[in-house]
Design a protein around this motif. Structure first.
Motif, short mmCIF file in Angstrom:
data_model
loop_
_atom_site.label_atom_id
_atom_site.label_comp_id
_atom_site.label_asym_id
_atom_site.label_seq_id
_atom_site.Cartn_x
_atom_site.Cartn_y
_atom_site.Cartn_z
N MET A 1 0.74 -1.19 -0.06
CA MET A 1 0.02 0.12 0.14
C MET A 1 1.00 1.39 0.06
O MET A 1 1.91 1.26 0.83
N GLN A 2 0.22 2.20 -0.71
CA GLN A 2 1.11 3.63 -0.80
C GLN A 2 0.97 4.25 0.83
O GLN A 2 0.24 3.64 1.32
N ARG A 3 2.18 5.07 0.94
CA ARG A 3 2.16 5.29 2.36
C ARG A 3 0.99 6.45 2.32
O ARG A 3 0.64 7.29 1.45
N ILE A 4 0.42 6.43 3.73
CA ILE A 4 -0.68 7.43 3.74
C ILE A 4 -0.69 8.44 4.55
O ILE A 4 0.27 8.63 5.22
N THR A 5 -1.95 9.17 4.78
CA THR A 5 -1.64 10.31 5.55
C THR A 5 -2.75 10.11 6.87
O THR A 5 -3.85 9.39 6.66
N ILE A 6 -2.40 9.98 8.26
CA ILE A 6 -3.16 9.55 9.23
C ILE A 6 -3.38 10.87 10.19
O ILE A 6 -2.17 11.39 10.56
N ALA A 7 -4.49 11.31 10.31
CA ALA A 7 -4.72 12.28 11.05
C ALA A 7 -5.43 11.90 12.52
O ALA A 7 -6.33 11.13 12.57
N ILE A 8 -4.83 12.48 13.81
CA ILE A 8 -5.38 12.02 14.88
C ILE A 8 -5.77 13.40 15.69
O ILE A 8 -5.04 14.08 16.14
N ASP A 9 -7.18 13.59 15.83
CA ASP A 9 -7.57 14.74 16.57
C ASP A 9 -8.37 14.12 17.95
O ASP A 9 -8.65 13.21 17.83
N GLY A 10 -8.58 15.44 18.63
CA GLY A 10 -9.30 15.06 20.08
C GLY A 10 -8.89 16.08 21.03
O GLY A 10 -8.20 17.07 20.75
N TYR A 11 -9.55 15.70 22.12
CA TYR A 11 -9.59 16.60 23.30
C TYR A 11 -8.04 16.78 23.97
O TYR A 11 -7.37 15.92 23.62
N SER A 12 -7.92 17.66 24.95
CA SER A 12 -6.49 17.60 25.48
C SER A 12 -6.15 16.40 26.30
O SER A 12 -7.19 16.01 27.01
N SER A 13 -5.01 16.15 26.11
CA SER A 13 -4.46 14.92 27.11
C SER A 13 -5.29 13.75 26.94
O SER A 13 -5.40 13.25 28.09
N CYS A 14 -5.69 13.41 25.93
CA CYS A 14 -6.22 12.09 25.51
C CYS A 14 -5.24 11.12 25.39
O CYS A 14 -5.53 9.96 25.04
#
Ligand code: DC
Length: 230
Positions: free
Chosen positions: A1-14
């Motif tokens: 698989m091609q290299r992908i982009t992984i986005a991780i969002d969320g609340y503070s100090s999770c």
């Protein structure tokens, strides 16, 4: 698989950075801590007296952006990049409570966000990146192949943060940390520019009762599923 982009969002100090770092190491990707950039801008403004007693003039912060150069250098010990502000390693200073108490006010400023967004998109342009923050899946990389939205119980988050700060020799009370986390969550979710939101196509990861290993396993399975479907 091609290299992908992984986005991780969320609340503070999770625990976003913990899982993002582990994931990047496992996949051989780079890890970008976008919050560190907002923290470095805040540190600069504190040092220059632009922020005083939590007050600042917006235009002065915008002007300061011309004098701020951010760079990152891989630290093989922490397996992540250290943040450099005008050539100085500020990785430790940007985690101090004074920075935490002011960073959300600075990150509402449109020009600050635009400058950081440009840097972040540049750092992720070749894919093969795990980036964590508040607006990565919604604004920075809306086309990211994998988006995770992290959340956890407030008491657990507070205790984890207290433990992390204590281990770094920073002594703060549980109540002070809790107040900071809840205040930042509110401000980050209610600002006008790119507020913290769960992207429609994000997978929710509530790690209240999950160990680090279980979280990593969960996310790696999502990466595997992407491979199969592509
Ligand atoms: O991830 P962190 O707690 O170190 O982030 C510090 C602050 O920076 C956070 O309270 C809000 C801001 N931030 C942001 O506005 N957008 C991002 N993508 C990352 C962080």
């Amino acid at each position: 698989m091609q290299r992908i982009t992984i986005a991780i969002d969320g609340y503070s100090s999770c625990g976003k950075s913990t899982i993002a770092k582990a994931l990047a190491t496992k996949l051989g990707y780079s890890y970008v801590d976008s919050g560190a950039m907002y923290r470095a801008v805040t540190l600069y403004c504190l040092r220059k007296g632009i922020i005083k007693d939590a007050h600042f003039i917006r235009e002065e912060v915008v002007k300061a952006l011309d004098h701020i150069h951010l760079s990152f250098e891989y630290n093989s010990h922490t397996k992540a990049s250290d943040t450099f502000l005008n050539g100085e390693n500020v990785e430790k200073e940007i985690r101090q409570m004074e920075v935490s108490n002011n960073v959300s006010h600075i990150s509402v400023i449109k020009e600050v966000r635009e400058t950081m967004a440009k840097l972040q998109r540049e750092m992720g342009k070749n894919r093969g990146v795990v980036m964590d923050g508040r607006d990565i899946g919604t604004n920075i990389f809306p086309d990211a192949e994998l988006k995770i939205f992290m959340t956890a119980d407030t008491v657990i988050r507070t205790q984890r943060r207290v433990d992390e700060l204590t281990s770094k020799g920073v002594h703060v009370s549980f109540d002070e940390v809790k107040k900071n986390l809840l205040g930042r969550d509110y401000e980050d979710s209610h600002r006008k520019e790119n507020p913290l939101r769960q992207a429609k196509d994000a997978v929710v990861l509530d790690n209240t009762d999950l160990s680090r290993e279980e979280q990593l396993e969960f996310v790696l399975r999502l990466v595997e599923d992407l491979k199969i479907s592509n």
